[in-house]
Design an enzyme around this catalytic site. Structure first.
Site, mmCIF file in Angstrom:
data_model
loop_
_atom_site.group_PDB
_atom_site.id
_atom_site.type_symbol
_atom_site.label_atom_id
_atom_site.label_comp_id
_atom_site.label_asym_id
_atom_site.label_seq_id
_atom_site.Cartn_x
_atom_site.Cartn_y
_atom_site.Cartn_z
ATOM 1 N N ASP A 131 44.384 83.234 30.351
ATOM 2 C CA ASP A 131 43.257 83.089 29.425
ATOM 3 C C ASP A 131 43.475 83.868 28.122
ATOM 4 O O ASP A 131 42.526 84.163 27.411
ATOM 5 C CB ASP A 131 41.942 83.503 30.099
ATOM 6 C CG ASP A 131 41.943 84.947 30.588
ATOM 7 O OD1 ASP A 131 42.981 85.618 30.469
ATOM 8 O OD2 ASP A 131 40.887 85.402 31.081
ATOM 9 N N ARG B 2 31.895 83.457 33.409
ATOM 10 C CA ARG B 2 31.119 83.568 32.163
ATOM 11 C C ARG B 2 31.262 82.355 31.248
ATOM 12 O O ARG B 2 30.604 82.270 30.218
ATOM 13 C CB ARG B 2 31.514 84.855 31.425
ATOM 14 C CG ARG B 2 30.933 86.099 32.076
ATOM 15 C CD ARG B 2 31.569 87.360 31.542
ATOM 16 N NE ARG B 2 32.915 87.560 32.086
ATOM 17 C CZ ARG B 2 33.755 88.509 31.695
ATOM 18 N NH1 ARG B 2 33.408 89.334 30.727
ATOM 19 N NH2 ARG B 2 34.948 88.620 32.245
HETATM 20 C C1 UD1 Z 1 42.083 92.603 33.201
HETATM 21 C C2 UD1 Z 1 42.715 93.961 33.426
HETATM 22 C C3 UD1 Z 1 42.242 94.915 32.347
HETATM 23 C C4 UD1 Z 1 42.585 94.354 30.980
HETATM 24 C C5 UD1 Z 1 42.033 92.944 30.839
HETATM 25 C C6 UD1 Z 1 42.569 92.317 29.575
HETATM 26 C C7 UD1 Z 1 43.044 94.329 35.821
HETATM 27 C C8 UD1 Z 1 42.484 94.927 37.053
HETATM 28 N N1 UD1 Z 1 42.312 94.467 34.715
HETATM 29 O O1 UD1 Z 1 40.678 92.754 33.360
HETATM 30 O O2 UD1 Z 1 42.862 96.177 32.506
HETATM 31 O O3 UD1 Z 1 42.046 95.198 29.982
HETATM 32 O O4 UD1 Z 1 42.440 92.105 31.930
HETATM 33 O O5 UD1 Z 1 41.983 91.072 29.352
HETATM 34 O O6 UD1 Z 1 44.117 93.763 35.874
HETATM 35 N N2 UD1 Z 1 43.046 86.503 38.000
HETATM 36 C C9 UD1 Z 1 43.638 85.871 39.064
HETATM 37 N N3 UD1 Z 1 43.278 86.228 40.325
HETATM 38 C C10 UD1 Z 1 42.379 87.188 40.577
HETATM 39 C C11 UD1 Z 1 41.786 87.844 39.469
HETATM 40 C C12 UD1 Z 1 42.150 87.485 38.197
HETATM 41 O O7 UD1 Z 1 44.461 84.983 38.879
HETATM 42 O O8 UD1 Z 1 42.122 87.458 41.751
HETATM 43 C C13 UD1 Z 1 43.430 86.100 36.641
HETATM 44 C C14 UD1 Z 1 42.267 85.505 35.882
HETATM 45 O O9 UD1 Z 1 42.245 84.102 36.049
HETATM 46 C C15 UD1 Z 1 42.587 85.895 34.455
HETATM 47 C C16 UD1 Z 1 43.367 87.179 34.591
HETATM 48 O O10 UD1 Z 1 43.828 87.237 35.924
HETATM 49 O O11 UD1 Z 1 43.412 84.953 33.831
HETATM 50 C C17 UD1 Z 1 42.534 88.412 34.259
HETATM 51 O O12 UD1 Z 1 41.475 88.493 35.165
HETATM 52 P P1 UD1 Z 1 40.050 89.012 34.735
HETATM 53 O O13 UD1 Z 1 39.160 88.975 35.916
HETATM 54 O O14 UD1 Z 1 39.596 88.320 33.504
HETATM 55 O O15 UD1 Z 1 40.410 90.544 34.432
HETATM 56 P P2 UD1 Z 1 39.618 91.533 33.507
HETATM 57 O O16 UD1 Z 1 38.456 92.064 34.237
HETATM 58 O O17 UD1 Z 1 39.398 90.906 32.187
HETATM 59 CA CA CA Z 2 39.616 88.770 31.267
#
Ligand code: UD1
Ligand code: CA
Length: 479
Positions: A103, A16
């Site tokens: 983030d 995004r």
């Molecule tokens: C996540 C949480 C959600 C919480 C929210 C808060 C989970 C499943 N969900 O959702 O409960 O309310 O954060 O902001 O944990 N990342 C990785 N590898 C991956 C996926 C993500 O390193 O495979 C990292 C991303 O770079 C990011 C963070 O994890 O820094 C959060 O990932 P994101 O996809 O933004 O999670 P949300 O859907 O926001």
């Molecule tokens: Ca997030």
């Protein structure tokens, strides 16, 4: 307290953001988002910081080459749980892991400490969000005990009404964490391995333990072995929204930038600085200030800047890695980069002070003057439209308008030395290397190619002034 490991999740692309740059490299207050999180982590004094990286890997590693970090690559981004799984081999035995998100840049050290203090087996940092869309919801039973986190996309309409959300910051004891992570599945709305699913697992094991303890009441110590120990799922509810807000798009980034800047401005004012408008100052680094400092609107400070007592900074100045001594006035629209300004000086408006420049006390640098690697001694004045580069300027020198030190022959740079008490007339070129001796005067309009002796007038112009009788201005040719 257990030894501490910190895992920072930073592998996501940040779709995004609509950018080719990995999300965690986007800057807030002049530093990558991930740098803010690493700085927070370091203040918790962990045994280890592990960053899970993925998208834009090379760029991320390069940007943090200076940090002492264990890097773990997550080749495919299969979810937050999968991300933490990648870090498992690096976690210490008998430690607790705090999971942070790369983030969430304004995360507060205090919140993390409070969460860690409460955590035994598992702890969650939560937040009450009036508009919780997109976040994982904290599910509590009738006794208020956390039973699960349900992601927004998986939540029922009723669950979506819940305002308590997961900030994503989770602490867990390593031995349990390893055990839970192994059992994650991706059977959910996003087809991802959710870290958040460990909460329901912990709760289930806890219930099993309760049953087994009940069955086992005859045993002398009440419970036997790990599987029968009751778990506590601790929660710390953050009171500060910005500190738990993640950046998902450029608007989030800008919103958090404003929060950061407002807080910085507040801290400056509490330290005694007069800000003519606290909403119009940007500090992208560290600004240290003395007493009775006044800063007008629109100024940007970058890197390490220190401003001593009684300094006034006019509107729209950009000041980077600089020291400004007491009593100096920086007039509007001045740029200063890697320079030191002495006390009781007057700089600008529209001055440009470039790297390597040192100005002693009581110097005056006026409009449209560019200085680069120039050392200017006490009381000297360069007031109008000049370029002084690679130069040493003595005390009480007066450099007239439009003076240029010609320091560069197209291949090499040379120095100009102007000794004390020199007067340089306007529109002079000093072709370096050249020295102007103490007390010398250079006549206006001269091009000085050889050293000018002390105390003498040196001039170099066309010999005589001519006027041409009968000369006519050209007239426009009619077509
Ligand atoms: C996540 C949480 C959600 C919480 C929210 C808060 C989970 C499943 N969900 O959702 O409960 O309310 O954060 O902001 O944990 N990342 C990785 N590898 C991956 C996926 C993500 O390193 O495979 C990292 C991303 O770079 C990011 C963070 O994890 O820094 C959060 O990932 P994101 O996809 O933004 O999670 P949300 O859907 O926001
Ligand atoms: Ca997030």
């Amino acid at each position: 307290m257990n030894k501490l490991n910190i895992v920072i999740l930073a592998a996501g692309k940040g779709t995004r953001m609509h950018s080719n740059k990995p999300k965690v490299l986007h800057q807030l207050a002049g530093k990558p988002l991930l740098q803010h999180v690493i700085n927070c982590a370091k203040q918790l004094d962990p045994a280890k910081i592990i960053v899970v990286y993925g998208y834009g890997g090379e760029a991320v590693l390069h940007a943090f080459a200076h940090e002492n970090i264990t890097w773990v690559e997550q080749i495919e981004q299969l979810g937050t749980g999968h991300a933490v799984q990648q870090a498992l081999p690096h976690l210490d035995e008998n430690a607790t892991t705090l999971i942070l998100l790369g983030d969430v840049p304004l995360l507060s050290v205090e919140s993390c400490k409070k969460l860690l203090d409460k955590t035994e087996e598992l702890g969650l940092l939560t937040f009450i969000k009036p508009d919780p869309a997109g976040y994982g919801r904290i599910i509590r039973n009738s006794e208020g005990i956390v039973t699960a986190i349900i992601e927004h996309k998986d939540a029922t309409a009723q669950q979506r009404e819940i305002k308590e959300v997961n900030t994503g910051i989770i602490a867990a004891e390593n031995r349990h964490l390893a055990n839970w992570l192994k059992r994650l599945t991706n059977n959910n709305a996003q087809g991802e391995y959710y870290l958040t699913d460990i909460v329901a697992m912990a709760k289930l094991e806890d219930e099993t333990a309760v049953r087994e303890i009940a069955d086992d009441e005859s045993s002398s110590d009440g419970w036997i072995g790990l599987s029968k120990k009751r778990y506590t799922i601790a929660t710390e509810i953050s009171q500060d929204e910005a500190s738990v807000t993640g950046v998902n798009c450029k608007k989030d980034l800008a919103d958090l930038e404003r929060v950061y800047q407002k807080r910085y401005a507040d801290s400056l004012m509490l330290a005694g600085v007069t800000l003519l408008d606290p909403l119009r100052i940007d500090v992208r680094g560290e600004l240290s200030v003395g007493k009775d400092v006044e800063i007008d609107v629109g100024c940007v400070f970058e890197g390490k800047v220190s401003i001593a007592d009684n300094v006034k900074i006019g509107a729209y100045c950009v000041i980077k890695d600089a020291e400004i001594a007491s009593g100096t006035i920086i007039a509007p629209f001045t740029h200063i980069d890697q320079a030191k300004i002495g006390n009781n000086s007057r700089i600008g408006p529209y001055a440009r002070i470039r790297p390597g420049t040192t100005l002693a006390a009581e110097t005056h640098i006026g409009n449209f003057v560019e200085l680069k690697n120039a050392q200017v001694d006490i009381g000297s004045k360069i007031n109008h439209l000049s370029y002084v580069g690679d130069s040493t300027v003595g005390k009480n020198v007066n450099i007239g308008a439009g003076t240029i030190t010609c320091n560069y022959d197209g291949a090499n740079k040379f120095r100009t030395i102007i000794e004390d008490d020199v007067f340089v007339g306007s529109d002079t070129q000093l072709i370096a290397p050249v020295t102007v001796g103490k007390g010398a005067t250079i006549a206006a309009g001269s091009t000085i190619t050889r050293d000018a002796p002390a105390d003498q007038l040196t001039l170099c112009r066309a010999k005589e002034q001519k006027s041409i009788v009968g000369w006519k201005r050209p007239v426009k040719i009619k077509k």
